[in-house]
Scaffold this active site. Structure first.
Site, PDB file in Angstrom:
ATOM      1  N   HIS A 191      41.761  82.985  39.823  1.00 11.54           N
ATOM      2  CA  HIS A 191      42.810  82.684  40.786  1.00 11.54           C
ATOM      3  C   HIS A 191      43.121  83.911  41.629  1.00 11.54           C
ATOM      4  O   HIS A 191      42.760  85.028  41.289  1.00 11.54           O
ATOM      5  CB  HIS A 191      44.078  82.183  40.082  1.00 11.54           C
ATOM      6  CG  HIS A 191      44.725  83.199  39.195  1.00 11.54           C
ATOM      7  ND1 HIS A 191      44.453  83.288  37.851  1.00 11.54           N
ATOM      8  CD2 HIS A 191      45.611  84.181  39.465  1.00 11.54           C
ATOM      9  CE1 HIS A 191      45.160  84.278  37.329  1.00 11.54           C
ATOM     10  NE2 HIS A 191      45.867  84.842  38.282  1.00 11.54           N
TER      11      HIS A 191
ATOM     12  N   HIS B  18      38.091  93.319  49.070  1.00 11.10           N
ATOM     13  CA  HIS B  18      38.609  91.991  49.376  1.00 11.10           C
ATOM     14  C   HIS B  18      38.177  91.024  48.279  1.00 11.10           C
ATOM     15  O   HIS B  18      37.359  91.350  47.444  1.00 11.10           O
ATOM     16  CB  HIS B  18      38.121  91.485  50.739  1.00 11.10           C
ATOM     17  CG  HIS B  18      36.637  91.300  50.819  1.00 11.10           C
ATOM     18  ND1 HIS B  18      35.792  92.271  51.292  1.00 11.10           N
ATOM     19  CD2 HIS B  18      35.835  90.261  50.476  1.00 11.10           C
ATOM     20  CE1 HIS B  18      34.553  91.851  51.237  1.00 11.10           C
ATOM     21  NE2 HIS B  18      34.548  90.619  50.749  1.00 11.10           N
TER      22      HIS B  18
ATOM     23  N   GLU C 196      38.902  87.015  51.991  1.00 10.08           N
ATOM     24  CA  GLU C 196      37.869  86.637  52.955  1.00 10.08           C
ATOM     25  C   GLU C 196      37.585  85.154  52.793  1.00 10.08           C
ATOM     26  O   GLU C 196      37.179  84.704  51.722  1.00 10.08           O
ATOM     27  CB  GLU C 196      36.587  87.427  52.698  1.00 10.08           C
ATOM     28  CG  GLU C 196      35.401  86.968  53.520  1.00 10.08           C
ATOM     29  CD  GLU C 196      34.092  87.571  53.030  1.00 10.08           C
ATOM     30  OE1 GLU C 196      33.083  86.841  53.023  1.00 10.08           O
ATOM     31  OE2 GLU C 196      34.078  88.760  52.653  1.00 10.08           O
TER      32      GLU C 196
ATOM     33  N   GLU D  36      48.236  81.926  42.204  1.00 12.18           N
ATOM     34  CA  GLU D  36      49.413  82.242  41.391  1.00 12.18           C
ATOM     35  C   GLU D  36      50.437  82.940  42.270  1.00 12.18           C
ATOM     36  O   GLU D  36      50.101  83.859  43.026  1.00 12.18           O
ATOM     37  CB  GLU D  36      49.015  83.156  40.240  1.00 12.18           C
ATOM     38  CG  GLU D  36      50.172  83.573  39.365  1.00 12.18           C
ATOM     39  CD  GLU D  36      49.739  84.497  38.236  1.00 12.18           C
ATOM     40  OE1 GLU D  36      50.503  84.621  37.266  1.00 12.18           O
ATOM     41  OE2 GLU D  36      48.645  85.108  38.332  1.00 12.18           O
TER      42      GLU D  36
END
Length: 142
Positions: free
Chosen positions: A76, A7, A56, A119
């Site tokens: 990002h 994650h 998360e 993005e």
């Protein structure tokens, strides 16, 4: 050596606003952990068809004075979308600023309520350039 993606974690200041933002992108809550002792919550959100690719959201119940900051040290998040123009219009209609419009029919950037750069990339080939996106100026930075 095998490597498995688990994650990406970002700290959030206002849990409700942050969750609402990621829900606008199409993510859903997949699991949650609330720690009474540690006074924090971990909320995992992912695309419905990709539950193994979560973000998360870490929320400290007593606040986090460092948020929101510029957050450019983070980099990002990136998500593929089926129609970059429809996605950006949906976000704008819900009060999200498009920092880097999809002038090229391929890529756009927005920021979460916690100043995390996100993005958005057109899945497959770029869409044909179209208004109002072609003429839209960038706002701030991404």
């Amino acid at each position: 050596m095998a490597l498995t993606y688990l994650h990406t974690m970002v700290r959030v200041k206002d849990l409700e606003k942050s969750m609402a933002f990621y829900q606008l992108l199409g993510l859903v809550e997949t699991r949650r952990h609330d720690s009474e002792e540690g006074r924090f919550s971990l909320i995992f959100m992912a695309p419905p068809d990709q539950p193994d690719c979560p973000i998360e959201l870490t929320y400290n119940w007593d606040g986090d004075d460092g948020l929101p900051s510029d957050s450019r040290h983070f980099g990002h998040l990136a998500y593929g979308v089926d129609n970059i123009y429809e996605t950006c219009q949906h976000l704008m209609d819900n009060g999200v600023t498009i920092n880097r419009p999809p002038r090229d029919g391929r890529m756009a950037f927005v920021r979460s309520p916690d100043n995390i750069s996100v993005e958005l990339l057109q899945n497959g080939d770029a869409l044909a350039p179209a208004e109002p996106w072609v003429s839209m100026e960038s706002i701030g930075h991404w």
